[in-house]
Write an enzyme that holds these catalytic residues in place. Sequence first.
Site, short mmCIF file in Angstrom:
data_model
loop_
_atom_site.label_atom_id
_atom_site.label_comp_id
_atom_site.label_asym_id
_atom_site.label_seq_id
_atom_site.Cartn_x
_atom_site.Cartn_y
_atom_site.Cartn_z
N ARG A 94 0.82 -1.21 0.00
CA ARG A 94 0.00 0.00 0.00
C ARG A 94 0.86 1.27 0.00
NH1 ARG A 94 -5.47 -1.00 1.71
NH2 ARG A 94 -5.82 1.25 1.64
N ARG A 128 -26.52 1.06 0.01
CA ARG A 128 -26.58 -0.09 0.92
C ARG A 128 -27.23 0.29 2.25
NH1 ARG A 128 -21.01 -3.09 1.44
NH2 ARG A 128 -20.43 -1.12 2.41
#
Length: 228
Positions: A94, A128
């Site tokens: 990352r 959602r």
Amino acid sequence: MVVRPLLLRALIMGPPGSGKGTISSRIVKHFALKHLSSGDLLRENMNKGTEIGIIAKTYIDQGRLIPDDIMTQLMLNELQTLEQHHLLLDGFPRTVPQAEALEKRCPIDTVIDLDVPFETIQQRLTARWIHPASGRVYNLEFNPPKVPGTDDITGEPLVQRDDDKPETIMKRLKSYEAETRPVLEYYRRKRVLESFSGTETDKIWPHVHRFLQTKLPDVSQKETAAPD
């Protein structure tokens, strides 16, 4: 004639909500890669109470980022057990220091970057809603409740998690972009970065599939063709 490497070392990158999980599972199914997710590995080590898991948990509990050297040690230790397999790394590296440490032990051949517009991701994730008591999940686009705002079975109200609220999602996406842009540039300079742009996972997947077929055979096609 395509010259195939003995073992493929691939990395998949994409922001939260980009369809990375779906694409990864399809890659594993079609090309028999071992999927190594840094998030899954972290959870496993924390649940088992390993030394590195305990150290990582202290950072997470304090809301701090896990240092590069700890994440690198965790992943490289696991990679040693998978040296004889085609690999798909997910969630690591990352940062550029992580990428540089990985390069010394396990050079990456291919980076699959899922380039999905932030607006599309925001629409996906803000659609959602959940029923807290049961954990049932609804999506206003793909799986809406029969009655807006209420659970199909109990009729109780649905709620939106803080993580799914528009302002939270945009903050996560911008954080991801700032963190990973240097890593993408690192792999672009090494000429191993392949970006796949789109707004729908099912339309991005065929392009990823065709690209990987230049690297490895599709084992799912062999299984389909095999006689009983």
